[in-house]
Write a protein that holds these residues in place. Structure first.
Motif, mmCIF file in Angstrom:
data_model
loop_
_atom_site.group_PDB
_atom_site.id
_atom_site.type_symbol
_atom_site.label_atom_id
_atom_site.label_comp_id
_atom_site.label_asym_id
_atom_site.label_seq_id
_atom_site.Cartn_x
_atom_site.Cartn_y
_atom_site.Cartn_z
ATOM 1 N N GLN A 34 -14.013 -56.575 61.045
ATOM 2 C CA GLN A 34 -12.710 -57.254 61.106
ATOM 3 C C GLN A 34 -12.055 -57.422 59.739
ATOM 4 O O GLN A 34 -10.851 -57.617 59.636
ATOM 5 N N CYS A 35 -12.832 -57.312 58.673
ATOM 6 C CA CYS A 35 -12.260 -57.409 57.317
ATOM 7 C C CYS A 35 -11.461 -56.163 56.938
ATOM 8 O O CYS A 35 -10.544 -56.239 56.119
ATOM 9 N N ILE A 36 -11.780 -55.031 57.536
ATOM 10 C CA ILE A 36 -11.175 -53.759 57.138
ATOM 11 C C ILE A 36 -9.652 -53.803 57.314
ATOM 12 O O ILE A 36 -9.143 -54.237 58.343
ATOM 13 N N GLN A 37 -8.955 -53.377 56.297
ATOM 14 C CA GLN A 37 -7.483 -53.324 56.244
ATOM 15 C C GLN A 37 -6.844 -54.707 56.161
ATOM 16 O O GLN A 37 -5.617 -54.814 56.268
ATOM 17 N N CYS A 38 -7.643 -55.763 55.981
ATOM 18 C CA CYS A 38 -7.096 -57.122 55.867
ATOM 19 C C CYS A 38 -7.372 -57.692 54.475
ATOM 20 O O CYS A 38 -6.462 -57.998 53.740
ATOM 21 N N LYS A 39 -8.638 -57.876 54.136
ATOM 22 C CA LYS A 39 -9.013 -58.473 52.844
ATOM 23 C C LYS A 39 -8.265 -59.782 52.580
ATOM 24 O O LYS A 39 -7.575 -59.920 51.581
ATOM 25 N N PHE A 40 -8.428 -60.747 53.448
ATOM 26 C CA PHE A 40 -7.754 -62.034 53.235
ATOM 27 C C PHE A 40 -8.307 -62.749 51.997
ATOM 28 O O PHE A 40 -7.606 -63.544 51.378
ATOM 29 N N THR A 41 -9.564 -62.526 51.679
ATOM 30 C CA THR A 41 -10.262 -63.009 50.461
ATOM 31 C C THR A 41 -10.433 -64.529 50.371
ATOM 32 O O THR A 41 -10.862 -65.029 49.333
ATOM 33 N N ASP A 42 -10.142 -65.274 51.419
ATOM 34 C CA ASP A 42 -10.434 -66.716 51.399
ATOM 35 C C ASP A 42 -11.927 -66.960 51.176
ATOM 36 O O ASP A 42 -12.324 -67.977 50.610
ATOM 37 N N GLU B 116 -14.210 -69.766 56.515
ATOM 38 C CA GLU B 116 -13.022 -69.473 55.704
ATOM 39 C C GLU B 116 -12.308 -68.206 56.143
ATOM 40 O O GLU B 116 -11.108 -68.044 55.911
ATOM 41 N N CYS B 117 -13.007 -67.291 56.739
ATOM 42 C CA CYS B 117 -12.408 -66.006 57.087
ATOM 43 C C CYS B 117 -11.516 -66.139 58.318
ATOM 44 O O CYS B 117 -12.000 -66.475 59.401
ATOM 45 N N PRO B 118 -10.219 -65.846 58.195
ATOM 46 C CA PRO B 118 -9.312 -66.030 59.330
ATOM 47 C C PRO B 118 -9.532 -65.048 60.464
ATOM 48 O O PRO B 118 -9.011 -65.248 61.561
ATOM 49 N N VAL B 119 -10.283 -63.986 60.214
ATOM 50 C CA VAL B 119 -10.544 -63.018 61.288
ATOM 51 C C VAL B 119 -12.021 -63.001 61.698
ATOM 52 O O VAL B 119 -12.487 -62.078 62.374
ATOM 53 N N ASP B 120 -12.766 -63.999 61.264
ATOM 54 C CA ASP B 120 -14.177 -64.149 61.668
ATOM 55 C C ASP B 120 -15.004 -62.887 61.419
ATOM 56 O O ASP B 120 -15.743 -62.432 62.287
ATOM 57 N N ASP C 254 -6.044 -58.179 64.420
ATOM 58 C CA ASP C 254 -6.643 -58.137 65.755
ATOM 59 C C ASP C 254 -6.906 -56.722 66.250
ATOM 60 O O ASP C 254 -7.225 -56.521 67.418
ATOM 61 N N ALA C 255 -6.771 -55.756 65.355
ATOM 62 C CA ALA C 255 -6.960 -54.366 65.790
ATOM 63 C C ALA C 255 -8.428 -54.080 66.102
ATOM 64 O O ALA C 255 -9.311 -54.511 65.368
ATOM 65 N N PRO C 256 -8.697 -53.367 67.187
ATOM 66 C CA PRO C 256 -10.077 -52.999 67.507
ATOM 67 C C PRO C 256 -10.483 -51.723 66.773
ATOM 68 O O PRO C 256 -9.634 -50.964 66.279
ATOM 69 N N ASN C 257 -11.764 -51.488 66.689
ATOM 70 C CA ASN C 257 -12.297 -50.214 66.192
ATOM 71 C C ASN C 257 -11.715 -49.810 64.843
ATOM 72 O O ASN C 257 -11.164 -48.726 64.684
#
Ligand code: SF4
Ligand code: F3S
Length: 111
Positions: A8-16, A49-53, A97-100
């Motif tokens: 779920q981190c891929i393409q997001c990197k919220f870094t919290d 801390e991670c908004p996308v778990d 929220d993108a899968p795969n």
């Protein structure tokens, strides 16, 4: 034991996650972060801390995320450490929220 960053981190990197880690065990690639399992002290502070778990304790990983144990261990050897939170990637909200997303991981080297 260690904690592991998953798909779920891929393409997001919220870094919290980075700001709360007491031992600076996150390493940064182009579109993903990883945890150095040799440095992680299993404090679990990063998980909420991670908004996308994206972060799990190794023993709690869903079956389809098991490969991320090895991915974190290997990429943390070569990717640079990250010490402070920064802006997420530009399309982070779109990808959240993108899968795969595994196929989108820029791997194995950081640029
Ligand atoms: Fe850092 Fe603790 Fe998360 Fe490990 S569990 S990556 S030590 S914040
Ligand atoms: Fe990635 Fe979540 Fe940290 S998106 S950078 S694991 S806060």
């Amino acid at each position: 034991m260690t904690f592991v960053v998953t798909e779920q981190c891929i393409q997001c990197k919220f870094t919290d996650c980075v700001d709360v880690c007491p031992v600076d065990c996150f390493h940064e690639g182009p579109n993903f972060l990883v945890i150095d399992p040799e440095v992680c002290i299993d404090c679990a502070l990063c998980v909420p801390e991670c908004p996308v778990d994206a972060i799990y304790e190794e023993s709690d990983l869903p079956e389809d995320m098991i490969e991320y144990i090895e991915i974190n261990a290997e990429l943390s050897k070569t990717w640079p450490e990250i010490f402070e939170a920064k802006e997420p990637l530009p399309d982070a909200e779109k990808w959240a929220d993108a899968p795969n997303k595994r196929g989108a991981l820029v791997y194995p080297e950081a640029d």
